[in-house]
Design an enzyme around this catalytic site. Structure first.
Site, PDB file in Angstrom:
ATOM      1  N   HIS A 286      18.462 -57.155 -51.842  1.00 32.43           N
ATOM      2  CA  HIS A 286      18.056 -58.145 -51.185  1.00 32.43           C
ATOM      3  C   HIS A 286      16.491 -58.407 -51.420  1.00 32.43           C
ATOM      4  O   HIS A 286      15.793 -57.292 -51.651  1.00 32.43           O
ATOM      5  CB  HIS A 286      18.255 -58.077 -49.761  1.00 32.43           C
ATOM      6  CG  HIS A 286      18.019 -59.114 -48.812  1.00 32.43           C
ATOM      7  ND1 HIS A 286      16.660 -59.434 -48.261  1.00 32.43           N
ATOM      8  CD2 HIS A 286      18.673 -60.183 -48.184  1.00 32.43           C
ATOM      9  CE1 HIS A 286      16.845 -60.601 -47.485  1.00 32.43           C
ATOM     10  NE2 HIS A 286      18.027 -60.981 -47.594  1.00 32.43           N
TER      11      HIS A 286
ATOM     12  N   GLN B 166      22.839 -53.920 -43.821  1.00 34.39           N
ATOM     13  CA  GLN B 166      24.413 -54.235 -43.814  1.00 34.39           C
ATOM     14  C   GLN B 166      25.242 -53.095 -43.773  1.00 34.39           C
ATOM     15  O   GLN B 166      26.420 -53.132 -43.098  1.00 34.39           O
ATOM     16  CB  GLN B 166      24.735 -54.866 -45.248  1.00 34.39           C
ATOM     17  CG  GLN B 166      24.020 -56.279 -45.528  1.00 34.39           C
ATOM     18  CD  GLN B 166      24.476 -57.262 -44.754  1.00 34.39           C
ATOM     19  OE1 GLN B 166      25.313 -57.342 -43.909  1.00 34.39           O
ATOM     20  NE2 GLN B 166      23.612 -58.539 -44.702  1.00 34.39           N
TER      21      GLN B 166
ATOM     22  N   CYS C 272      19.398 -64.787 -50.779  1.00 30.55           N
ATOM     23  CA  CYS C 272      18.195 -63.857 -51.180  1.00 30.55           C
ATOM     24  C   CYS C 272      18.688 -62.779 -52.010  1.00 30.55           C
ATOM     25  O   CYS C 272      17.896 -61.579 -51.833  1.00 30.55           O
ATOM     26  CB  CYS C 272      17.727 -63.229 -49.632  1.00 30.55           C
ATOM     27  SG  CYS C 272      17.321 -64.489 -48.461  1.00 30.55           S
TER      28      CYS C 272
ATOM     29  N   ASP D  90      17.722 -49.198 -47.590  1.00 31.30           N
ATOM     30  CA  ASP D  90      18.030 -50.592 -46.659  1.00 31.30           C
ATOM     31  C   ASP D  90      19.308 -50.568 -46.280  1.00 31.30           C
ATOM     32  O   ASP D  90      20.507 -50.649 -46.699  1.00 31.30           O
ATOM     33  CB  ASP D  90      17.691 -51.739 -47.755  1.00 31.30           C
ATOM     34  CG  ASP D  90      17.976 -53.076 -47.111  1.00 31.30           C
ATOM     35  OD1 ASP D  90      18.691 -53.165 -46.144  1.00 31.30           O
ATOM     36  OD2 ASP D  90      17.803 -54.268 -47.770  1.00 31.30           O
TER      37      ASP D  90
ATOM     38  N   LYS E 149      22.021 -57.976 -36.574  1.00 31.41           N
ATOM     39  CA  LYS E 149      23.187 -57.811 -37.336  1.00 31.41           C
ATOM     40  C   LYS E 149      24.073 -56.635 -36.738  1.00 31.41           C
ATOM     41  O   LYS E 149      25.149 -56.517 -37.278  1.00 31.41           O
ATOM     42  CB  LYS E 149      22.880 -57.402 -38.967  1.00 31.41           C
ATOM     43  CG  LYS E 149      22.139 -58.412 -39.664  1.00 31.41           C
ATOM     44  CD  LYS E 149      22.115 -57.945 -41.066  1.00 31.41           C
ATOM     45  CE  LYS E 149      20.970 -58.687 -41.895  1.00 31.41           C
ATOM     46  NZ  LYS E 149      21.325 -60.066 -42.202  1.00 31.41           N
TER      47      LYS E 149
END
Ligand code: C6P
Length: 450
Positions: free
Chosen positions: A130, A210, A377, A207, A233
């Site tokens: 991303h 998700q 993104c 990261d 999220k």
């Protein structure tokens, strides 16, 4: 409220925990919300916690000495401890509240990379990142003379680790990688990458935007150095996120933001910082959101992270089969067993040059399905795939097979509507070229993604 209990996962009961899922659109139709990767819906307990904070003990944290500030501070620090347990961090002071994944990653790229990278050092990234885990590293590299290197992807959208030995060298100082791609859904082998990075003396920044909401994460078992994720999220409020790093790393880093609450002493020309996490929490942080993030994590824990993953995986397998069988639909990314519950696709007869992504999004919405259309993104990834945009359905534990069926129907309809339109445009263009001046009755859309 639902309680964990035994399998099977009772999705209908879980759905009742989310007030918004009972809402109807203005046309009276239900909405299949398949856009959790962009932002999740919130259970009643989280909404109630926000209201409780404002109604019962709202006051700024770590300031003043009265009952409300004491209570809010206690709630905040309890939430920090909840995050610590959720990700298996060694110490509660390793949990820094930020505004989200983007700020967490910028904090590392600014506070660690700009301080420690030297000209010629290398940061290893890859094309599925991303922008939030790419652009901050680009700027850090530019500021320090370091270089970004890319792990290539396999044809099916996984990291191609076959040349990792050549890519990871003594010059590599950081591997920045997503645990799960927000487009391909690919789940990356984080503990293997951590081991390989450490073998050459590099650090690894993960990261988890998700991955953290959809599966169990243990930073010590993974043996990683930094982890970033967002509250919104993870069924929590917007405006709150987490940066975790090992304590010695936090101590060595510079803060990204400076100002109130993070200073130890301020002199006329210089200042000293408090230890982490305060050092990285300048100003008034979103403390109500942090408290409610703790509630969201408790809720997820009560459902059971492993049960959530198992249910989402089964639903994702159903979706991949159902959508993958639709003629001319190309599902992006690897086989479902290498993926989280994300299904991005393109429909071959819907050329993105002909159909604006916003028109496609609006079409799905009219069909009662919320998906995301655009580059999500991830422009380098889309460029690599030869696409300007894709359509993404992202699933959560509150989604059902019925909602996946709605998506399948909407895709079939979109093929009929946009495919026919594209065909007509091509035919009009052919006729115009052949000197027949029949004009298309639909203005050509501008190309666009979001
Ligand atoms: N992805 C999506 O629709 P923020 O915006 O800071 O909460 O999260 C940024 C971010 C970082 N990494 C990954 C892998 C992400 O998926 C996201 C956010 C959303 O895919 C919005 S673009």
């Amino acid at each position: 409220m639902t309680t964990s209990g035994e399998l099977p996962f009772d999705v209908e009961s879980v759905r009742r925990d989310f007030p918004i899922l009972a809402r109807r659109l203005s046309n009276g139709a239900p909405l299949a919300y398949l856009d959790t990767a962009a932002s999740s819906q919130k259970p009643r307990v989280v909404i109630d916690k926000v209201v409780e904070c404002y109604e019962q003990y709202n006051a700024n944290v770590h300031r003043g000495f009265h009952e409300f500030t004491d209570r809010m501070t206690t709630e905040l620090e309890n939430a920090r401890a909840t995050v610590q347990r959720f990700i298996g961090a060694k110490e509660v002071d390793e949990i820094v509240f930020t505004s989200g994944t983007t700020m967490s990653l910028n904090t590392v790229a600014h506070g660690w990379a700009r301080k420690f990278l030297k000209p010629g050092d290398e940061v290893l990234v890859n094309p599925m990142e991303h922008h939030a885990n790419l652009v901050p590293w680009q700027l850090a590299a530019k500021a320090t003379g370091a270089v970004l290197k890319y792990i290539p992807l396999t044809d099916d959208g996984r990291l191609d680790l076959s040349h990792l030995d050549q890519l990871l060298t003594a010059r590599t100082k950081m591997v920045a990688v997503t645990a799960m791609s927000n487009v391909l859904g690919t789940i990356n082998p984080i503990s293997e990458l951590a081991q390989r990075a450490h073998d050459v003396g590099a650090l690894i920044c993960v990261d988890g935007a998700q991955s953290v909401p959809h599966g169990s994460t243990n930073v010590r078992a993974l043996n990683i150095d930094f982890l970033a994720f967002s509250g919104h999220k993870l069924y929590g409020p917007t405006g709150i996120g987490v940066l975790w790093a090992r304590k010695e790393l936090l101590e060595s880093m510079d803060p990204l933001l400076t100002g109130g609450n993070m200073v130890n002493e301020v002199f006329e020309q210089t200042s000293t910082w408090k230890p982490a996490p305060a050092k990285f929490e300048a100003g008034t942080i979103p403390f109500v959101e942090a408290v409610a993030l703790g509630t969201a994590i408790d809720y997820v824990g009560m459902l059971g992270v492993d049960r959530i993953s198992a249910y989402e995986h089964e639903l994702s397998a159903y979706a991949h089969k159902k959508i993958g069988e639709i003629p001319s639909v190309r599902v992006l990314g690897p086989k479902v067993e290498y993926k989280g519950a994300i299904l991005s696709f393109v429909v071959d007869e819907i050329n993105p040059d002909d159909v604006h992504s916003h028109d496609l999004s609006a079409f799905y919405e009219r069909k009662g399905v919320a998906v995301r259309v655009g580059h999500h993104c991830t422009m380098p990834l889309h460029r690599l795939l030869g696409l300007t945009s894709s359509t993404r359905a992202s699933l959560a534990f509150y989604n059902t097979k019925g909602e996946v069926d709605c998506l399948a129907e909407a895709i079939m309809d979109s093929k009929n509507v946009f495919g026919a339109e594209a065909k007509r445009r091509r035919s009009d263009a052919r006729k115009a070229r052949a000197g027949k001046t029949e004009q298309p009755d639909v203005a050509p859309p501008t190309r666009g993604t979001s």
